[in-house]
Design a protein around this motif. Structure first.
Motif, mmCIF file in Angstrom:
data_model
loop_
_atom_site.group_PDB
_atom_site.id
_atom_site.type_symbol
_atom_site.label_atom_id
_atom_site.label_comp_id
_atom_site.label_asym_id
_atom_site.label_seq_id
_atom_site.Cartn_x
_atom_site.Cartn_y
_atom_site.Cartn_z
ATOM 1 N N PRO A 208 -3.255 -0.712 4.820
ATOM 2 C CA PRO A 208 -2.635 0.255 3.887
ATOM 3 C C PRO A 208 -1.694 1.234 4.578
ATOM 4 N N ARG B 60 2.050 0.113 5.051
ATOM 5 C CA ARG B 60 2.825 -0.291 3.878
ATOM 6 C C ARG B 60 4.122 0.492 3.740
ATOM 7 N N GLN C 216 0.322 -4.020 -4.020
ATOM 8 C CA GLN C 216 -1.116 -3.791 -3.877
ATOM 9 C C GLN C 216 -1.894 -5.071 -4.156
ATOM 10 N N GLU D 209 -10.015 -4.090 4.434
ATOM 11 C CA GLU D 209 -8.991 -3.090 4.720
ATOM 12 C C GLU D 209 -9.083 -2.780 6.212
#
Ligand code: IMP
Ligand code: MG
Length: 178
Positions: free
Chosen positions: A135, A138, A143, A150
């Protein structure tokens, strides 16, 4: 488990084979529930996703199809930058429930550029299943709908993911040593 050296760089064990396999099953069960009675089309993006696609898809108990594509980007052909095109998408997407299978969502650039090409073919729905996501790396707003793990913004290899062509055959995931 021991660290490994690939192209002169050291990688340390990060996600085990058992954890990956358990997650493949978990994701497949979710998809089986969400798409009950439907006939979704899975589109796995080569090369990185081939092991995840195989291990997850074998637990899908729907009347599902799977197709494998390669994305190729062309530089400098338009003012807007790279255009990503699918090689090998021979399945019709129109009015289908489509689930993209990816190995890892990093900057998001690849899917961000490719998704419009799929949307243009009017799928009934479009979801993304990815084994890994970073994340904090990004740069483009993409998404995952189905997610394995993660992870922080550090380079990983193994289980389909390569470092300069090597490491895809390793059954577990390793992380670049600090
Ligand atoms: P994105 O377009 O930046 O989201 O990333 C696209 C592709 O880069 C992924 O599908 C992977 O093939 C590759 N990639 C991103 N991060 C890693 C990594 O940590 N190890 C190996 N390949 C990676
Ligand atoms: Mg790669």
């Amino acid at each position: 488990m021991e660290s490994i050296v690939v192209h002169g760089k050291t990688f340390v064990p990060y996600i085990s084979d058992e954890e990956i396999q358990a997650k493949c099953f978990e994701i497949a069960v979710k998809i089986n529930n969400d798409y009950k009675g439907e006939k979704p089309l899975f589109i796995a993006i080569l090369n990185g996703s081939f092991l995840f696609a195989a291990d997850m898809f074998r637990h899908i108990d729907l009347e599902a199809e799977i197709s494998f594509i390669k994305l190729v980007s062309y530089k400098g052909t338009t003012s807007t930058g790279n255009v990503v095109t699918a090689i090998g998408l021979d399945e019709r997407v129109k009015d289908r429930h489509v689930i993209i299978i990816e190995d890892i969502l990093d900057t998001g650039r690849t899917l961000y550029q490719f998704l419009p090409e799929l949307y243009n073919q009017n799928p009934k729905s479009l979801k993304i299943a990815t084994l890994l996501t970073k994340p904090t790396a990004r740069l483009f707003d993409v998404q995952p709908d189905y997610l394995g793990f993660e992870i922080p913004d550090k380079f990983v290899l193994g289980y389909g993911l390569d470092y300069d062509g090597l490491g895809r055959n390793i059954p577990s995931i390793y992380q670049l040593e600090e």
